[in-house]
Design an enzyme around this catalytic site. Structure first.
Site, PDB file in Angstrom:
ATOM      1  N   GLU A  50     -13.246  38.772 -47.826  1.00 26.62           N
ATOM      2  CA  GLU A  50     -12.348  39.422 -48.779  1.00 26.62           C
ATOM      3  C   GLU A  50     -13.150  40.263 -49.775  1.00 26.62           C
ATOM      4  OE1 GLU A  50      -9.350  39.587 -48.219  1.00 26.62           O
ATOM      5  OE2 GLU A  50      -8.255  37.703 -48.096  1.00 26.62           O
TER       6      GLU A  50
ATOM      7  N   ASP B  99      -6.533  45.353 -47.369  1.00 28.66           N
ATOM      8  CA  ASP B  99      -7.382  45.397 -48.574  1.00 28.66           C
ATOM      9  C   ASP B  99      -8.845  45.675 -48.233  1.00 28.66           C
ATOM     10  OD1 ASP B  99      -8.149  43.038 -47.365  1.00 28.66           O
ATOM     11  OD2 ASP B  99      -7.820  41.761 -49.114  1.00 28.66           O
TER      12      ASP B  99
ATOM     13  N   ASP C 186     -13.728  34.282 -36.985  1.00 30.67           N
ATOM     14  CA  ASP C 186     -13.269  33.505 -38.133  1.00 30.67           C
ATOM     15  C   ASP C 186     -12.230  32.474 -37.697  1.00 30.67           C
ATOM     16  OD1 ASP C 186     -11.343  35.413 -37.523  1.00 30.67           O
ATOM     17  OD2 ASP C 186     -11.381  36.396 -39.461  1.00 30.67           O
TER      18      ASP C 186
ATOM     19  N   HIS D  10     -10.632  44.007 -45.991  1.00 32.96           N
ATOM     20  CA  HIS D  10     -11.424  42.856 -45.524  1.00 32.96           C
ATOM     21  C   HIS D  10     -11.725  42.996 -44.034  1.00 32.96           C
ATOM     22  CE1 HIS D  10      -7.512  40.658 -44.471  1.00 32.96           C
ATOM     23  NE2 HIS D  10      -8.231  40.417 -43.404  1.00 32.96           N
TER      24      HIS D  10
HETATM   25  C1  GLP Z   1      -6.839  38.812 -40.213  1.00 36.40           C
HETATM   26  C2  GLP Z   1      -8.110  38.611 -39.402  1.00 36.40           C
HETATM   27  C3  GLP Z   1      -8.937  39.874 -39.349  1.00 36.40           C
HETATM   28  C4  GLP Z   1      -8.058  41.039 -38.954  1.00 36.40           C
HETATM   29  C5  GLP Z   1      -6.967  41.222 -39.973  1.00 36.40           C
HETATM   30  C6  GLP Z   1      -6.069  42.418 -39.663  1.00 36.40           C
HETATM   31  O1  GLP Z   1      -7.040  38.685 -41.572  1.00 36.40           O
HETATM   32  N1  GLP Z   1      -8.916  37.561 -39.906  1.00 36.40           N
HETATM   33  O2  GLP Z   1      -9.990  39.699 -38.404  1.00 36.40           O
HETATM   34  O3  GLP Z   1      -8.850  42.200 -38.882  1.00 36.40           O
HETATM   35  O4  GLP Z   1      -6.190  40.034 -39.968  1.00 36.40           O
HETATM   36  O5  GLP Z   1      -5.091  42.033 -38.748  1.00 36.40           O
HETATM   37  P1  GLP Z   1      -4.205  43.052 -37.919  1.00 36.40           P
HETATM   38  O6  GLP Z   1      -5.083  43.589 -36.865  1.00 36.40           O
HETATM   39  O7  GLP Z   1      -3.105  42.215 -37.373  1.00 36.40           O
HETATM   40  O8  GLP Z   1      -3.734  44.077 -38.862  1.00 36.40           O
END
Ligand code: GLP
Length: 260
Positions: A143, A136, A67, A138
């Site tokens: 989302e 959440d 992404d 995602h």
């Molecule tokens: C962002 C990324 C996701 C990731 C999420 C959780 O939203 N787009 O790919 O899984 O953050 O991040 P973290 O691993 O820092 O908790």
């Protein structure tokens, strides 16, 4: 779905790196799906360590980002293309241009998304897709409410995700509202999914994704539909799982030959 609960982040990094190294040994041209966020960093650190030790090479492999933010300037340190360059790409031996991400600065974003889908297909599809999960539920930037068969497209972040991701940005910087993300259908096409979650802040999302219903309300629950999905957790992230004892017992008795 295989759920593996281990005591620390280093072990998570080692297990995921083992899987990547084994993949490269049998398929040097492997295609990696690269996630950002803090969760996969332990894996990248372990892969860099093994590369430095001469144990692995990425010289014939490729990668696709999950992404990207829309509209962040090219030089912005939180552009996911820059994050992956910094955290992995320039520290191992990927060939030039071997890693691609959807261009969040393009004028025609739907065309970029369609081209990105085609590029993944033309590369033969993703062999090993690393994933994190948002608080959440995602996954990538899909989302709650995302179609379970969605493809790469533009999405609008929830206030909660924007607040969660504020920690990566300078206080003066606004977290973008819009992103480009591989869809849940795109992610399901990868041959092996490895989702990493750590800390109690992820415990509820982990419970929903592993043990809740498959639902667009918890996008990561779509992993339940995949034939080869591995969920790597620390004790805190696993703390709300009802069958945690079963997952631990299963892993403790896992046949040696099986791998992830
Ligand atoms: C962002 C990324 C996701 C990731 C999420 C959780 O939203 N787009 O790919 O899984 O953050 O991040 P973290 O691993 O820092 O908790």
């Amino acid at each position: 779905m295989e759920v593996i609960i281990v005591p620390d982040a280093a072990t998570i990094g080692e297990l995921a790196a083992d899987s990547a190294v084994a993949l490269l040994a049998r398929k040097p041209t492997a295609v990696f799906g690269l996630a950002t966020g803090s969760s996969p960093l332990v894996v990248y650190a372990e892969l860099i360590r093994r590369y430095d030790a001469g144990e692995v090479s990425f010289a014939r492999s490729r990668g696709f980002l999950l992404d990207e933010y829309v509209g962040l300037p090219a030089e912005h340190p939180q552009r996911y293309r820059s994050v992956i360059r910094r955290e992995l790409e320039e520290r191992v031996d990927f060939p030039p241009d071997a890693i691609a991400g959807p261009d969040g600065l393009a004028v025609d974003l739907p065309a970029v998304c369609a081209d990105y889908e085609r590029a993944i297909t033309d590369a033969g599809g993703v062999d090993l897709q690393l994933l994190g999960v948002g608080s959440d539920g995602h996954v990538a930037f899909n989302e709650p409410g995302s179609s379970l068969s969605s493809r790469t497209r533009i999405k609008t972040l929830t206030a909660r995700t924007r607040a969660d991701n504020e920690r990566f940005f300078e206080p003066t910087d606004e977290v973008p509202h819009h992103v480009l993300t591989q869809g849940l259908g795109t992610i399901l096409d990868a041959r092996h999914l490895v989702l990493i979650a750590r800390g109690s802040g992820k415990a509820s999302a982990v419970h929903q994704l592993v043990e809740g219903p498959v639902s667009a309300f918890c996008p990561a629950s779509v992993l339940q539909l995949h034939q080869h999905a591995t969920v790597l957790l620390d004790d805190d992230a696993a703390s709300q799982l009802r069958l945690a004892d079963y997952y631990r017992e299963t892993y403790a008795n896992k046949p040696q030959w099986q791998g992830l």
